[in-house]
Design an enzyme around this catalytic site. Structure first.
Site, PDB file in Angstrom:
ATOM      1  CG  ASP A 130      -2.417   2.143   6.466  1.00  0.00           C
ATOM      2  OD1 ASP A 130      -2.182   1.971   4.754  1.00  0.00           O
ATOM      3  OD2 ASP A 130      -3.109   3.970   6.500  1.00  0.00           O
ATOM      4  CG  ASP A 165      -1.915   1.225   1.458  1.00  0.00           C
ATOM      5  OD1 ASP A 165      -2.010   1.558   0.767  1.00  0.00           O
ATOM      6  OD2 ASP A 165      -1.412   1.519   2.508  1.00  0.00           O
ATOM      7  CG  PHE A 166       2.226   5.747  -2.300  1.00  0.00           C
ATOM      8  CD1 PHE A 166       2.924   5.358  -2.162  1.00  0.00           C
ATOM      9  CD2 PHE A 166       1.414   7.003  -1.752  1.00  0.00           C
ATOM     10  CE1 PHE A 166       4.132   6.521  -2.562  1.00  0.00           C
ATOM     11  CE2 PHE A 166       2.099   7.660  -2.052  1.00  0.00           C
ATOM     12  CZ  PHE A 166       3.354   8.090  -2.035  1.00  0.00           C
ATOM     13  CG  ASP A 167      -1.244   7.433   0.336  1.00  0.00           C
ATOM     14  OD1 ASP A 167      -1.505   8.543   0.453  1.00  0.00           O
ATOM     15  OD2 ASP A 167      -2.493   7.061  -0.435  1.00  0.00           O
TER      16      ASP A 167
HETATM   17 MG    MG Z   1      -3.457   3.423   3.032  1.00  0.00          MG
END
Ligand code: MG
Length: 276
Positions: free
Chosen positions: A217, A36-38
């Site tokens: 997250d 995932d990125f953010d």
């Molecule tokens: Mg995220």
């Protein structure tokens, strides 16, 4: 050789059980690292356009990209276009946007392949929604990766309600498999409903991975964690309930885990060249 001897200082800060699991994972013939990125590589910021992977996360991903038989994929809820703008790895990583609806694999032209059935549904969607937009001139249609968004922000409440009702009723008959997602002043119709879990399965097949590492997250990352098998490894970043095997505090700790994984994977590639 103990993992500690092989990795020296780069394993510092990563818990013992996670270090051991990473050691086992790094020995797999073909590894997919899906991230995932953010909130995972990049701290969450108020302006999403300003989100950037931390230097440590970026360095670790750069190293993983270079290891033979190792692919890195970013799996985000952002649109593919957004993701391309904030992710610094160019076409050296695979990209999944819109929670799995948009894929950018190695062929840059092959960003989203709808099948014939989905294409027919998309045509029906377009016809029905265009009619509604023509009737109510304060309503406009935005094309989306696998569907359309009907915007009613400028419409009166009555027109907005009419547009919603007509769209839902018409499509119930014409395109019953379309997914409907209601937002604020927007209603989205999609011919493809997918999750990060399905995206991970797709990437696993595409890369012929023998094991998958996944870190994320958010709630939507849970679909990906659930899709993992005993040979895979999931790391949850931050608080909240999770199906992941391991949890770390946040972005900084994810970077430490990725750095250790890079070291272990580099060592594996060096010690066992060509065995994959
Ligand atoms: Mg995220």
């Amino acid at each position: 050789m103990a993992i500690d001897d092989r990795v020296g200082q780069s394993g510092s800060g990563v818990r013992r059980d996670l270090r051991d699991a990473l050691g086992a994972l790094a020995a797999t013939p073909r590894l997919l690292v899906a991230l995932d990125f953010d909130g995972t590589l990049a701290p969450v910021v108020d302006d999403p356009e300003k989100a950037r992977a931390t230097p440590e996360a970026r360095a670790a991903v750069e190293r993983l990209i270079e290891v033979p038989d190792t692919r890195v994929a970013l799996v985000s809820g952002r649109s593919l276009q957004d993701l391309e703008q904030v992710a610094p790895f160019g076409d050296r990583v695979l990209l999944v946007g819109s929670h799995g609806i948009e894929l950018r694999l190695d062929d840059p032209d092959d960003v989203l392949a709808l099948d014939d059935g989905e294409r027919r549904q998309l045509d029906v969607l377009e016809q029905v929604l265009d009619q509604i937009a023509d009737t109510l001139d304060t309503v406009w249609i935005e094309p989306k990766p696998a569907g359309f968004a009907v915007h009613t922000r400028l419409a009166t409440e009555r027109h907005s309600r009419v547009a919603h009702l007509v769209a839902i009723n018409e499509l119930k008959a014409e395109a019953p498999d379309a997914t409907v997602r209601l937002g604020k002043d927007v209603i989205e119709f999609s011919v493809r409903s997918t999750t990060k879990g399905e995206a991970v399965e797709h990437l696993r097949r595409y890369t012929h991975a023998t094991a998958v590492f996944y870190a994320g997250d958010d709630v939507t990352d849970e679909d990906a964690f659930v899709a993992l098998t005993a040979d895979d490894l999931g790391v949850k970043s931050g608080d909240g309930p999770t199906a992941a095997d391991h949890r770390v505090a946040g972005v900084k700790e994810v970077a430490a885990v990725l750095s250790l994984l890079a070291t272990l994977r580099e060592t594996h590639a060096r010690d066992a060249p060509g065995t994959n």
